[in-house]
Design a protein around this motif. Structure first.
Motif, PDB file in Angstrom:
ATOM      1  N   ILE A  19      23.093  40.486 -19.636  1.00  0.00           N
ATOM      2  CA  ILE A  19      22.919  41.921 -19.837  1.00  0.00           C
ATOM      3  C   ILE A  19      21.419  42.189 -19.868  1.00  0.00           C
ATOM      4  N   ASN A  20      20.979  43.178 -19.138  1.00  0.00           N
ATOM      5  CA  ASN A  20      19.548  43.510 -19.097  1.00  0.00           C
ATOM      6  C   ASN A  20      19.316  44.886 -19.698  1.00  0.00           C
ATOM      7  N   ASP A  21      18.915  44.901 -20.953  1.00  0.00           N
ATOM      8  CA  ASP A  21      18.550  46.120 -21.663  1.00  0.00           C
ATOM      9  C   ASP A  21      17.604  45.727 -22.785  1.00  0.00           C
ATOM     10  N   ASP A  22      17.407  46.594 -23.755  1.00  0.00           N
ATOM     11  CA  ASP A  22      16.462  46.286 -24.826  1.00  0.00           C
ATOM     12  C   ASP A  22      17.115  46.162 -26.201  1.00  0.00           C
ATOM     13  N   ILE A  23      18.427  45.968 -26.244  1.00  0.00           N
ATOM     14  CA  ILE A  23      19.120  45.818 -27.528  1.00  0.00           C
ATOM     15  C   ILE A  23      18.794  44.452 -28.139  1.00  0.00           C
ATOM     16  N   VAL A  24      18.458  44.470 -29.423  1.00  0.00           N
ATOM     17  CA  VAL A  24      18.100  43.246 -30.141  1.00  0.00           C
ATOM     18  C   VAL A  24      19.325  42.343 -30.259  1.00  0.00           C
ATOM     19  N   GLU A  25      19.087  41.029 -30.129  1.00  0.00           N
ATOM     20  CA  GLU A  25      20.186  40.054 -30.172  1.00  0.00           C
ATOM     21  C   GLU A  25      19.922  38.967 -31.200  1.00  0.00           C
ATOM     22  N   VAL A  26      21.016  38.432 -31.725  1.00  0.00           N
ATOM     23  CA  VAL A  26      20.993  37.220 -32.535  1.00  0.00           C
ATOM     24  C   VAL A  26      21.939  36.233 -31.862  1.00  0.00           C
ATOM     25  N   ALA A  27      21.640  34.955 -32.010  1.00  0.00           N
ATOM     26  CA  ALA A  27      22.494  33.934 -31.402  1.00  0.00           C
ATOM     27  C   ALA A  27      23.145  33.095 -32.488  1.00  0.00           C
ATOM     28  N   PHE A  28      24.409  32.761 -32.264  1.00  0.00           N
ATOM     29  CA  PHE A  28      25.133  31.820 -33.102  1.00  0.00           C
ATOM     30  C   PHE A  28      25.191  30.497 -32.354  1.00  0.00           C
ATOM     31  N   VAL A  29      24.628  29.470 -32.959  1.00  0.00           N
ATOM     32  CA  VAL A  29      24.605  28.128 -32.393  1.00  0.00           C
ATOM     33  C   VAL A  29      25.323  27.219 -33.381  1.00  0.00           C
ATOM     34  N   GLY A  30      26.120  26.279 -32.893  1.00  0.00           N
ATOM     35  CA  GLY A  30      26.785  25.350 -33.800  1.00  0.00           C
ATOM     36  C   GLY A  30      27.698  24.391 -33.064  1.00  0.00           C
ATOM     37  N   ARG A  31      28.138  23.395 -33.806  1.00  0.00           N
ATOM     38  CA  ARG A  31      29.074  22.415 -33.242  1.00  0.00           C
ATOM     39  C   ARG A  31      30.361  23.099 -32.823  1.00  0.00           C
ATOM     40  N   SER A  32      31.062  22.450 -31.928  1.00  0.00           N
ATOM     41  CA  SER A  32      32.396  22.923 -31.554  1.00  0.00           C
ATOM     42  C   SER A  32      33.283  22.931 -32.790  1.00  0.00           C
ATOM     43  N   ASN A  33      34.101  23.947 -32.910  1.00  0.00           N
ATOM     44  CA  ASN A  33      35.089  24.063 -33.990  1.00  0.00           C
ATOM     45  C   ASN A  33      34.460  24.258 -35.374  1.00  0.00           C
ATOM     46  N   VAL A  34      33.263  24.853 -35.424  1.00  0.00           N
ATOM     47  CA  VAL A  34      32.608  25.096 -36.701  1.00  0.00           C
ATOM     48  C   VAL A  34      32.943  26.478 -37.259  1.00  0.00           C
ATOM     49  N   GLY A  35      33.573  27.316 -36.432  1.00  0.00           N
ATOM     50  CA  GLY A  35      34.016  28.622 -36.901  1.00  0.00           C
ATOM     51  C   GLY A  35      33.149  29.786 -36.457  1.00  0.00           C
ATOM     52  N   LYS A  36      32.412  29.643 -35.369  1.00  0.00           N
ATOM     53  CA  LYS A  36      31.566  30.746 -34.889  1.00  0.00           C
ATOM     54  C   LYS A  36      32.409  31.959 -34.496  1.00  0.00           C
ATOM     55  N   SER A  37      33.482  31.732 -33.767  1.00  0.00           N
ATOM     56  CA  SER A  37      34.341  32.854 -33.343  1.00  0.00           C
ATOM     57  C   SER A  37      34.984  33.537 -34.540  1.00  0.00           C
ATOM     58  N   SER A  38      35.419  32.761 -35.513  1.00  0.00           N
ATOM     59  CA  SER A  38      36.003  33.347 -36.727  1.00  0.00           C
ATOM     60  C   SER A  38      34.981  34.177 -37.480  1.00  0.00           C
ATOM     61  N   LEU A  39      33.745  33.710 -37.530  1.00  0.00           N
ATOM     62  CA  LEU A  39      32.681  34.480 -38.182  1.00  0.00           C
ATOM     63  C   LEU A  39      32.451  35.802 -37.468  1.00  0.00           C
ATOM     64  N   ILE A  40      32.433  35.768 -36.145  1.00  0.00           N
ATOM     65  CA  ILE A  40      32.239  36.998 -35.367  1.00  0.00           C
ATOM     66  C   ILE A  40      33.362  37.987 -35.660  1.00  0.00           C
ATOM     67  N   ASN A  41      34.595  37.495 -35.685  1.00  0.00           N
ATOM     68  CA  ASN A  41      35.734  38.377 -36.000  1.00  0.00           C
ATOM     69  C   ASN A  41      35.629  38.946 -37.405  1.00  0.00           C
ATOM     70  N   SER A  42      35.204  38.131 -38.356  1.00  0.00           N
ATOM     71  CA  SER A  42      35.054  38.612 -39.731  1.00  0.00           C
ATOM     72  C   SER A  42      33.954  39.661 -39.825  1.00  0.00           C
TER      73      SER A  42
END
Length: 189
Positions: A19-42
């Motif tokens: 995506i090319n715009d100017d919206i600020v981003e944060v990245a979630f980095v982690g091991r597989s199955n650490v719960g990144k998707s669950s955190l995003i949903n929460s």
């Protein structure tokens, strides 16, 4: 009632799909199955990310809109069953986002509070050399009492050689510190 723009935007493998715009981003980095998707949903308070019991499902950079910022969910590292070719592709996706994404402001390294590994330490050391705004989310704090985790936070802090102020303890299962994490993201951007 105010309309919100919270949801999945797109998946991308290479920079020409970003995506090319100017919206600020944060990245979630982690091991597989650490719960990144669950955190995003929460954080979204609804299901916008696919949660899988099979490690290694996230194989692209997934972009999620949260009104005035975006979360990029990066592929999990350390997935043993992936082929060497696939692992190289996943590393390329992660590196390209982390090194070349202009909108990226804050990195959250998501770790399983019950199993902080040498790989987590290596990833933290790598990220800490490149990013000023780097925090560690210790997820899955629901097996034991919160007092147990707070008592062991010093040990984890020493192991990773990181100040306690850089940690956020969460549990999506118990909805622990989810609002705190959301507010932390908003304050850091």
């Amino acid at each position: 009632m105010k309309k919100t723009n919270i949801g999945f935007i797109k998946s991308a493998f290479s920079s020409n799909e970003w995506i090319n715009d100017d919206i600020v981003e944060v990245a979630f980095v982690g091991r597989s199955n650490v719960g990144k998707s669950s955190l995003i949903n929460s954080l979204a308070k609804k299901k916008i990310a696919i949660v899988s019991k099979t490690p290694g499902r996230t194989q692209l950079a997934n972009f999620y809109g949260f009104n005035n910022f975006r979360i990029i969910d990066l592929p999990g590292y350390g997935y043993a069953k992936a082929s060497k070719f696939k692992k190289d592709d996943l590393i390329k996706v992660i590196d390209n986002i982390l090194l070349f994404r202009k909108n990226l402001f804050t990195i959250y390294l998501i770790c399983d509070i019950n199993v902080v590994t040498k790989t987590d330490l290596d990833v933290y050391n790598y990220l800490s050399k490149k990013f000023k705004h780097l925090y560690i989310v210790l997820n899955k704090a629901d097996r034991y009492s919160l007092k147990f985790y707070k008592n062991n936070l010093t040990k984890i802090s020493h192991y990773l050689n990181v100040g306690i102020d850089k940690f956020i303890i969460t549990s999506t299962f118990k909805n622990l510190n989810i609002n705190f994490l959301l507010n932390h993201i908003k304050q850091t951007i």
